[in-house]
Design a protein around this motif. Structure first.
Motif, PDB file in Angstrom:
ATOM      1  N   LYS A 162       0.847  -1.194   0.000  1.00 41.12           N
ATOM      2  CA  LYS A 162       0.000   0.000   0.000  1.00 41.12           C
ATOM      3  C   LYS A 162       0.878   1.238   0.000  1.00 41.12           C
ATOM      4  CE  LYS A 162      -3.865  -2.082   2.404  1.00 41.12           C
ATOM      5  NZ  LYS A 162      -4.700  -2.078   3.612  1.00 41.12           N
ATOM      6  N   GLY A 163       0.339   2.307  -0.534  1.00 43.96           N
ATOM      7  CA  GLY A 163       1.082   3.565  -0.586  1.00 43.96           C
ATOM      8  C   GLY A 163       1.736   3.759  -1.937  1.00 43.96           C
ATOM      9  N   SER A 164       2.401   4.901  -2.069  1.00 40.76           N
ATOM     10  CA  SER A 164       3.022   5.218  -3.356  1.00 40.76           C
ATOM     11  C   SER A 164       4.525   4.947  -3.367  1.00 40.76           C
ATOM     12  CB  SER A 164       2.754   6.679  -3.711  1.00 40.76           C
ATOM     13  OG  SER A 164       3.269   7.514  -2.694  1.00 40.76           O
ATOM     14  N   THR A 165       5.126   4.806  -2.195  1.00 38.37           N
ATOM     15  CA  THR A 165       6.564   4.532  -2.122  1.00 38.37           C
ATOM     16  C   THR A 165       6.819   3.413  -1.120  1.00 38.37           C
ATOM     17  OG1 THR A 165       6.908   6.171  -0.380  1.00 38.37           O
ATOM     18  CG2 THR A 165       7.204   6.921  -2.653  1.00 38.37           C
ATOM     19  N   VAL A 166       7.993   2.826  -1.218  1.00 37.48           N
ATOM     20  CA  VAL A 166       8.403   1.795  -0.267  1.00 37.48           C
ATOM     21  C   VAL A 166       8.691   2.487   1.063  1.00 37.48           C
ATOM     22  CG1 VAL A 166      10.123   0.038   0.274  1.00 37.48           C
ATOM     23  CG2 VAL A 166       9.369   0.362  -2.085  1.00 37.48           C
ATOM     24  N   PRO A 167       8.087   2.012   2.157  1.00 40.80           N
ATOM     25  CA  PRO A 167       8.337   2.679   3.438  1.00 40.80           C
ATOM     26  C   PRO A 167       9.793   2.545   3.892  1.00 40.80           C
ATOM     27  CG  PRO A 167       6.702   0.895   3.673  1.00 40.80           C
ATOM     28  CD  PRO A 167       7.155   0.915   2.264  1.00 40.80           C
ATOM     29  N   LYS A 168      10.231   3.545   4.650  1.00 38.89           N
ATOM     30  CA  LYS A 168      11.573   3.493   5.246  1.00 38.89           C
ATOM     31  C   LYS A 168      11.472   2.832   6.610  1.00 38.89           C
ATOM     32  CE  LYS A 168      13.398   7.399   2.785  1.00 38.89           C
ATOM     33  NZ  LYS A 168      14.188   8.595   2.826  1.00 38.89           N
ATOM     34  N   ASP A 169      12.613   2.453   7.161  1.00 35.03           N
ATOM     35  CA  ASP A 169      12.597   1.826   8.481  1.00 35.03           C
ATOM     36  C   ASP A 169      12.249   2.869   9.546  1.00 35.03           C
ATOM     37  OD1 ASP A 169      14.930   3.238   9.052  1.00 35.03           O
ATOM     38  OD2 ASP A 169      16.214   1.496   9.113  1.00 35.03           O
ATOM     39  N   PRO A 170      11.967   2.455  10.767  1.00 35.90           N
ATOM     40  CA  PRO A 170      11.553   3.415  11.798  1.00 35.90           C
ATOM     41  C   PRO A 170      12.583   4.494  12.117  1.00 35.90           C
ATOM     42  CG  PRO A 170      10.996   1.193  12.486  1.00 35.90           C
ATOM     43  CD  PRO A 170      11.819   1.071  11.235  1.00 35.90           C
ATOM     44  N   TRP A 171      13.823   4.329  11.681  1.00 36.81           N
ATOM     45  CA  TRP A 171      14.867   5.320  11.929  1.00 36.81           C
ATOM     46  C   TRP A 171      15.062   6.237  10.717  1.00 36.81           C
ATOM     47  CZ3 TRP A 171      15.047   0.188  13.209  1.00 36.81           C
ATOM     48  CH2 TRP A 171      14.963  -0.073  14.583  1.00 36.81           C
ATOM     49  N   GLY A 172      14.208   6.078   9.704  1.00 35.07           N
ATOM     50  CA  GLY A 172      14.217   6.983   8.556  1.00 35.07           C
ATOM     51  C   GLY A 172      15.178   6.629   7.448  1.00 35.07           C
ATOM     52  N   THR A 173      15.755   5.442   7.458  1.00 33.91           N
ATOM     53  CA  THR A 173      16.659   5.028   6.390  1.00 33.91           C
ATOM     54  C   THR A 173      16.009   3.912   5.568  1.00 33.91           C
ATOM     55  OG1 THR A 173      17.772   3.468   7.875  1.00 33.91           O
ATOM     56  CG2 THR A 173      18.740   5.653   7.680  1.00 33.91           C
ATOM     57  N   PRO A 174      16.375   3.795   4.311  1.00 36.51           N
ATOM     58  CA  PRO A 174      15.765   2.750   3.483  1.00 36.51           C
ATOM     59  C   PRO A 174      16.225   1.353   3.907  1.00 36.51           C
ATOM     60  CG  PRO A 174      17.178   4.200   2.152  1.00 36.51           C
ATOM     61  CD  PRO A 174      17.274   4.656   3.560  1.00 36.51           C
ATOM     62  N   TYR A 175      15.348   0.388   3.704  1.00 33.93           N
ATOM     63  CA  TYR A 175      15.716  -1.006   3.936  1.00 33.93           C
ATOM     64  C   TYR A 175      16.680  -1.446   2.841  1.00 33.93           C
ATOM     65  CZ  TYR A 175      12.022  -1.531   7.393  1.00 33.93           C
ATOM     66  OH  TYR A 175      11.241  -1.406   8.505  1.00 33.93           O
ATOM     67  N   VAL A 176      17.565  -2.371   3.170  1.00 40.62           N
ATOM     68  CA  VAL A 176      18.532  -2.897   2.211  1.00 40.62           C
ATOM     69  C   VAL A 176      18.005  -4.248   1.731  1.00 40.62           C
ATOM     70  CG1 VAL A 176      20.909  -3.639   1.875  1.00 40.62           C
ATOM     71  CG2 VAL A 176      20.407  -1.705   3.388  1.00 40.62           C
ATOM     72  N   TYR A 177      17.833  -4.363   0.409  1.00 43.48           N
ATOM     73  CA  TYR A 177      17.333  -5.600  -0.197  1.00 43.48           C
ATOM     74  C   TYR A 177      18.441  -6.213  -1.034  1.00 43.48           C
ATOM     75  CZ  TYR A 177      14.731  -8.664  -3.331  1.00 43.48           C
ATOM     76  OH  TYR A 177      14.288  -9.746  -4.050  1.00 43.48           O
ATOM     77  N   LYS A 178      18.665  -7.516  -0.856  1.00 42.60           N
ATOM     78  CA  LYS A 178      19.697  -8.213  -1.628  1.00 42.60           C
ATOM     79  C   LYS A 178      19.127  -9.544  -2.101  1.00 42.60           C
ATOM     80  CE  LYS A 178      23.340 -10.391   0.188  1.00 42.60           C
ATOM     81  NZ  LYS A 178      24.584 -10.628   0.924  1.00 42.60           N
ATOM     82  N   SER A 179      19.241  -9.792  -3.396  1.00 48.42           N
ATOM     83  CA  SER A 179      18.775 -11.057  -3.962  1.00 48.42           C
ATOM     84  C   SER A 179      19.819 -11.564  -4.945  1.00 48.42           C
ATOM     85  CB  SER A 179      17.434 -10.850  -4.671  1.00 48.42           C
ATOM     86  OG  SER A 179      16.994 -12.046  -5.247  1.00 48.42           O
ATOM     87  N   PRO A 180      20.315 -12.756  -4.814  1.00 48.01           N
ATOM     88  CA  PRO A 180      19.980 -13.751  -3.798  1.00 48.01           C
ATOM     89  C   PRO A 180      20.606 -13.388  -2.459  1.00 48.01           C
ATOM     90  CG  PRO A 180      21.669 -14.611  -5.245  1.00 48.01           C
ATOM     91  CD  PRO A 180      21.265 -13.278  -5.795  1.00 48.01           C
ATOM     92  N   GLY A 181      19.988 -13.914  -1.387  1.00 50.98           N
ATOM     93  CA  GLY A 181      20.470 -13.658  -0.036  1.00 50.98           C
ATOM     94  C   GLY A 181      21.599 -14.606   0.330  1.00 50.98           C
ATOM     95  N   ASP A 182      22.022 -14.548   1.571  1.00 49.00           N
ATOM     96  CA  ASP A 182      23.122 -15.389   2.028  1.00 49.00           C
ATOM     97  C   ASP A 182      22.757 -16.879   1.998  1.00 49.00           C
ATOM     98  OD1 ASP A 182      24.702 -13.172   2.426  1.00 49.00           O
ATOM     99  OD2 ASP A 182      24.077 -12.930   4.513  1.00 49.00           O
ATOM    100  N   ARG A 183      21.653 -17.233   2.634  1.00 49.48           N
ATOM    101  CA  ARG A 183      21.224 -18.633   2.641  1.00 49.48           C
ATOM    102  C   ARG A 183      19.759 -18.777   2.270  1.00 49.48           C
ATOM    103  NH1 ARG A 183      23.992 -19.290   8.316  1.00 49.48           N
ATOM    104  NH2 ARG A 183      22.667 -17.504   8.501  1.00 49.48           N
ATOM    105  N   LYS A 184      19.228 -17.792   1.620  1.00 49.22           N
ATOM    106  CA  LYS A 184      17.818 -17.801   1.229  1.00 49.22           C
ATOM    107  C   LYS A 184      17.662 -16.978  -0.044  1.00 49.22           C
ATOM    108  CE  LYS A 184      17.386 -14.720   5.134  1.00 49.22           C
ATOM    109  NZ  LYS A 184      18.753 -14.864   5.493  1.00 49.22           N
ATOM    110  N   PRO A 185      16.486 -16.970  -0.620  1.00 47.99           N
ATOM    111  CA  PRO A 185      16.324 -16.263  -1.904  1.00 47.99           C
ATOM    112  C   PRO A 185      16.596 -14.760  -1.840  1.00 47.99           C
ATOM    113  CG  PRO A 185      14.439 -17.699  -1.469  1.00 47.99           C
ATOM    114  CD  PRO A 185      15.275 -17.707  -0.245  1.00 47.99           C
ATOM    115  N   TYR A 186      16.376 -14.133  -0.675  1.00 45.47           N
ATOM    116  CA  TYR A 186      16.595 -12.686  -0.549  1.00 45.47           C
ATOM    117  C   TYR A 186      16.883 -12.332   0.900  1.00 45.47           C
ATOM    118  CZ  TYR A 186      11.766 -12.914   1.025  1.00 45.47           C
ATOM    119  OH  TYR A 186      10.611 -13.256   1.694  1.00 45.47           O
TER     120      TYR A 186
END
Length: 163
Positions: free
Chosen positions: A106-130
């Motif tokens: 929901k919303g128009s943008t990806v929400p930031k974390d509670p401290w105001g910085t963007p979440y870091v997304y990595k795919s593939p992940g260390d031991r999982k898909p992301y």
């Protein structure tokens, strides 16, 4: 008529002095201030601790929400977004996604974390898909803290201290 009648309603001289000097003494004010300071010293840290715990819980819930949205994205497209597409692929159709049925959040943008910085997304992940990570209140180069960093685990978000 007596001469004392007009003076019958007059206050005694000592009462007049007390009303002119009504107020608190310095000792009374210092006692009240020290009691307030003592209460704040005992209650303040607990309130601040609850606030930091609430931010960690909010980050975990957001990461779980992203995980659910990424699973829906995977069901529609047959793959998870690449690291370059990031979490924005949940909001806007990437050019490489043919069967995209979003937006998945929901919303128009990806929400930031509670401290105001963007979440870091990595795919593939260390031991999982992301991997989805929030670095917490101190950022990626911060020192160890109560929150550490928050990262998705298989099936749920977890909180880890930085090493």
């Amino acid at each position: 008529m007596s001469l004392t009648a007009p003076f019958a309603f007059r206050k005694p001289a000592s009462a007049r002095r007390r009303t002119a000097q009504a107020g608190f003494t310095l000792v009374e004010v210092l006692v009240v201030i020290s009691i307030i300071g003592l209460i704040m010293g005992l209650v303040g840290p607990r309130v601040l601790n609850y606030l930091s715990d609430a931010k960690v819980k909010a980050a975990k819930i957001q990461i779980e929400s992203f995980s659910s949205a990424l699973d829906l994205y995977f069901l529609d497209t047959g793959r998870y977004p690449s690291s370059s597409e990031g979490l924005n692929a949940l909001m806007q159709r990437p050019s490489s996604a043919s069967a995209w049925n979003g937006p998945y959040l929901k919303g128009s943008t990806v929400p930031k974390d509670p401290w105001g910085t963007p979440y870091v997304y990595k795919s593939p992940g260390d031991r999982k898909p992301y991997d989805i990570t929030s670095y917490g209140p101190d950022g990626p180069n911060g020192a160890k803290g109560a929150a550490g960093y928050i990262k998705n685990e298989i099936g749920r978000a977890s909180c880890r201290e930085r090493v």
